[in-house]
Design a protein around this motif. Structure first.
Motif, PDB file in Angstrom:
ATOM      1  N   ALA A  26       0.816  -1.213   0.000  1.00  0.00           N
ATOM      2  CA  ALA A  26       0.000   0.000   0.000  1.00  0.00           C
ATOM      3  C   ALA A  26       0.850   1.264   0.000  1.00  0.00           C
ATOM      4  CB  ALA A  26      -0.950   0.003   1.197  1.00  0.00           C
ATOM      5  N   GLU A  27       1.937   1.259   0.746  1.00  0.00           N
ATOM      6  CA  GLU A  27       2.775   2.462   0.813  1.00  0.00           C
ATOM      7  C   GLU A  27       3.263   2.873  -0.563  1.00  0.00           C
ATOM      8  OE1 GLU A  27       3.614   4.643   2.976  1.00  0.00           O
ATOM      9  OE2 GLU A  27       2.837   3.802   4.849  1.00  0.00           O
ATOM     10  N   ASP A  28       3.698   1.910  -1.363  1.00  0.00           N
ATOM     11  CA  ASP A  28       4.191   2.215  -2.691  1.00  0.00           C
ATOM     12  C   ASP A  28       3.051   2.501  -3.667  1.00  0.00           C
ATOM     13  OD1 ASP A  28       6.798   1.823  -1.855  1.00  0.00           O
ATOM     14  OD2 ASP A  28       6.799  -0.290  -2.417  1.00  0.00           O
ATOM     15  N   ALA A  29       2.066   1.587  -3.713  1.00  0.00           N
ATOM     16  CA  ALA A  29       1.005   1.699  -4.699  1.00  0.00           C
ATOM     17  C   ALA A  29       0.137   2.925  -4.473  1.00  0.00           C
ATOM     18  CB  ALA A  29       0.134   0.435  -4.667  1.00  0.00           C
ATOM     19  N   TRP A  30      -0.251   3.167  -3.235  1.00  0.00           N
ATOM     20  CA  TRP A  30      -1.163   4.261  -2.968  1.00  0.00           C
ATOM     21  C   TRP A  30      -0.450   5.602  -2.934  1.00  0.00           C
ATOM     22  CZ3 TRP A  30      -4.991   1.971   1.224  1.00  0.00           C
ATOM     23  CH2 TRP A  30      -5.736   0.941   0.614  1.00  0.00           C
ATOM     24  N   ARG A  31       0.799   5.618  -2.523  1.00  0.00           N
ATOM     25  CA  ARG A  31       1.548   6.867  -2.566  1.00  0.00           C
ATOM     26  C   ARG A  31       1.803   7.278  -4.011  1.00  0.00           C
ATOM     27  NH1 ARG A  31       0.282   9.467   1.725  1.00  0.00           N
ATOM     28  NH2 ARG A  31       0.953   8.495   3.663  1.00  0.00           N
TER      29      ARG A  31
END
Length: 360
Positions: A352-357
């Protein structure tokens, strides 16, 4: 002036217009007729509404009931004078909760309350309710319009919806055989749907963004239109998938987001591993995250993040169900799987940190 005329005028002076309410009921009748389905046996205007469950085709049904509202999304609709989609939201919030139990929505009733009745505004809301019922295949068989001066601010109204569905006794979801290895299929949302709007309104206030200006994330539409996009109704496609076989559970992603809604349909000892790289974060959520300074966890437990419904399906049926749901008009992604764990069921948002950021 007769005593009866005087009494009627005094009631209107107090803020209640009986004649306006009667006019609204007459305008609603053809809308309600447009939602008729097998089992609907009564016209609007009686003291109660009738539904013949045998005529609806059930043999040994369990009834499932749901009630909900639209929350503070209403305030945005009232601010910009866009009322038609709100009725669809109201129906969606109820019937999507029914289908996750495996139930077919049968009928719907609404409650519309305001300080002073504005017939055109109310008719737009009720037309949206009728449209939502048509999308869900349920009959609009009754409701209540309450005019309560002094309780609501001028121009404000509130809504509540009530729906009843039925499912054959042996087909209630979730099934008890949800297990590690089961596949998670995510269905695209149509936007923010109808949850998290108190936070949306705070972000609007802090950002100074104008509702009628082009959306910062989509210049082809206004910010108001983007934020007021009606909640998607998943009833027909999900019922088709359930009847095809292989669906073990469904989770309607509402308040609490993926993190809190998906565990509600999982047994103990299950972890839902959700791959956040498997679907694109819609731009509206990226904008909200950036403007609101939202962390990944807050985004995942406040908003749907682009998935309005998640299905837990048998691995051997996953490909066929993906194809069926896509043919039914859904945008479908394989978003993860069930893994073994200990204790209470939970969700792991992987990447989530990578994809959503990146989406923000």
């Amino acid at each position: 002036m007769t005593q009866a005329q005087g009494d009627r005028d005094r009631y209107r002076e107090a803020g209640v217009d009986i004649e306006a309410g009667n006019v609204l009921v007459e305008r609603l009748k053809p809308l309600a007729r447009s939602t008729r389905r097998p089992g609907c046996d009564s016209e609007l205007g009686g003291f109660g509404a009738l539904f013949d469950i045998k005529a609806a085709g059930f043999e040994d049904p369990v009834l499932v009931a749901a009630t909900d509202g639209v929350g503070t999304k209403l305030l945005l609709a009232q601010e910009v004078g866009r009322h038609d989609g709100i009725g669809i939201d109201l129906v969606a919030m109820c019937v999507n909760d029914l289908v996750v139990q495996g139930a077919e929505p049968l009928f719907f009733l609404d409650y519309f309350a305001t300080g002073r009745l504005a017939p055109d505004e109310a008719a737009a809301v009720l037309a949206g309710i009728a449209e939502g019922c048509r999308q869900a295949g349920c009959g609009l068989i009754g409701g209540e319009t309450a005019e309560m001066p002094g309780l609501y601010a001028p121009g404000h109204y509130d809504l509540a919806g009530f729906s009843v569905g039925a499912v054959e006794r042996g087909a209630v979801l979730p099934r008890p055989d949800v297990a590690p290895g089961d596949v998670l299929l995510g269905l695209a949302s149509s936007g923010v749907h109808s949850n998290g709007y108190s936070l949306v309104r705070l972000i609007l206030q802090e950002s100074g963004a104008a509702l009628e200006a082009p959306a910062p994330f989509d210049p082809a539409t206004s910010l108001a239109e983007a934020l007021l996009a009606p909640t998607r109704i998943y009833v027909r496609s999900c019922l088709e998938a359930i009847r095809a076989g292989g669906v073990k559970a469904l989770a309607h992603i509402t308040g609490g987001g993926i993190l809190e809604n998906l565990p509600r349909v999982l047994p103990k000892g299950c972890i839902a591993r959700v791959d956040c790289h498997s679907w694109p974060l819609p731009p509206v959520f990226g904008w909200l995250a950036t403007e609101g300074g939202l962390g990944v966890r807050e985004l995942g437990r406040t908003f749907n993040a682009g998935l309005g419904m998640i299905l837990v399906v048998a691995p051997k049926r996953a490909a066929a169900l993906e194809e069926l749901l896509a043919a039914a008009g859904e945008t479908v992604w394989r978003v993860g799987e069930i893994a073994a764990g200990e204790g209470a069921p939970r969700v792991e948002l992987q990447g989530a940190e990578d994809a959503w950021r990146a989406g923000a």
